[in-house]
Design a protein around this motif. Sequence first.
Motif, PDB file in Angstrom:
ATOM      1  N   LEU A  12       0.831  -1.213   0.000  1.00 14.83           N
ATOM      2  CA  LEU A  12       0.000   0.000   0.000  1.00 14.83           C
ATOM      3  C   LEU A  12       0.864   1.261   0.000  1.00 14.83           C
ATOM      4  O   LEU A  12       0.558   2.236  -0.691  1.00 14.83           O
ATOM      5  N   LYS A  13       1.943   1.228   0.765  1.00 18.33           N
ATOM      6  CA  LYS A  13       2.841   2.384   0.833  1.00 18.33           C
ATOM      7  C   LYS A  13       3.545   2.590  -0.509  1.00 18.33           C
ATOM      8  O   LYS A  13       3.748   3.721  -0.945  1.00 18.33           O
ATOM      9  N   GLN A  16       1.117   4.285  -2.716  1.00 20.02           N
ATOM     10  CA  GLN A  16       1.012   5.682  -2.287  1.00 20.02           C
ATOM     11  C   GLN A  16       2.212   6.477  -2.797  1.00 20.02           C
ATOM     12  O   GLN A  16       2.058   7.613  -3.258  1.00 20.02           O
ATOM     13  N   ASN A  19       1.869   7.091  -6.577  1.00 25.71           N
ATOM     14  CA  ASN A  19       0.871   8.136  -6.820  1.00 25.71           C
ATOM     15  C   ASN A  19       1.419   9.515  -6.482  1.00 25.71           C
ATOM     16  O   ASN A  19       1.175  10.488  -7.206  1.00 25.71           O
ATOM     17  N   SER A  20       2.158   9.604  -5.393  1.00 26.99           N
ATOM     18  CA  SER A  20       2.735  10.886  -4.992  1.00 26.99           C
ATOM     19  C   SER A  20       3.748  11.381  -6.009  1.00 26.99           C
ATOM     20  O   SER A  20       3.781  12.572  -6.336  1.00 26.99           O
ATOM     21  N   THR A  31       6.399  13.480  -1.094  1.00 27.49           N
ATOM     22  CA  THR A  31       6.948  12.259  -1.683  1.00 27.49           C
ATOM     23  C   THR A  31       8.121  11.749  -0.856  1.00 27.49           C
ATOM     24  O   THR A  31       8.238  10.541  -0.605  1.00 27.49           O
ATOM     25  N   ILE A  34       6.843  10.027   2.310  1.00 28.36           N
ATOM     26  CA  ILE A  34       6.319   8.689   2.026  1.00 28.36           C
ATOM     27  C   ILE A  34       7.457   7.717   1.754  1.00 28.36           C
ATOM     28  O   ILE A  34       7.437   6.566   2.211  1.00 28.36           O
TER      29      ILE A  34
END
Length: 63
Positions: A12-13, A16, A19-20, A31, A34
């Motif tokens: 999931l990370k 993420q 996407n960032s 970014t 994350i």
Amino acid sequence: MSKKELLHIIELKRLQLNNSVSEYGLSSSYTLQISQELDQLLNQYNSILLNKSFGKKKSLIVQ
């Protein structure tokens, strides 16, 4: 936290992070944050693998 749960959180990370990068770019502070969180998760996973390989028990801290 089980190894399977940790792998799910890592995936999931990663999503993420991808996407960032697409939305904000590689050098945005969001970014980078994350990316650092993903690094911590990967370090935890690596620690689990090493502990199983060498039979050591270490406590894991999950944020």
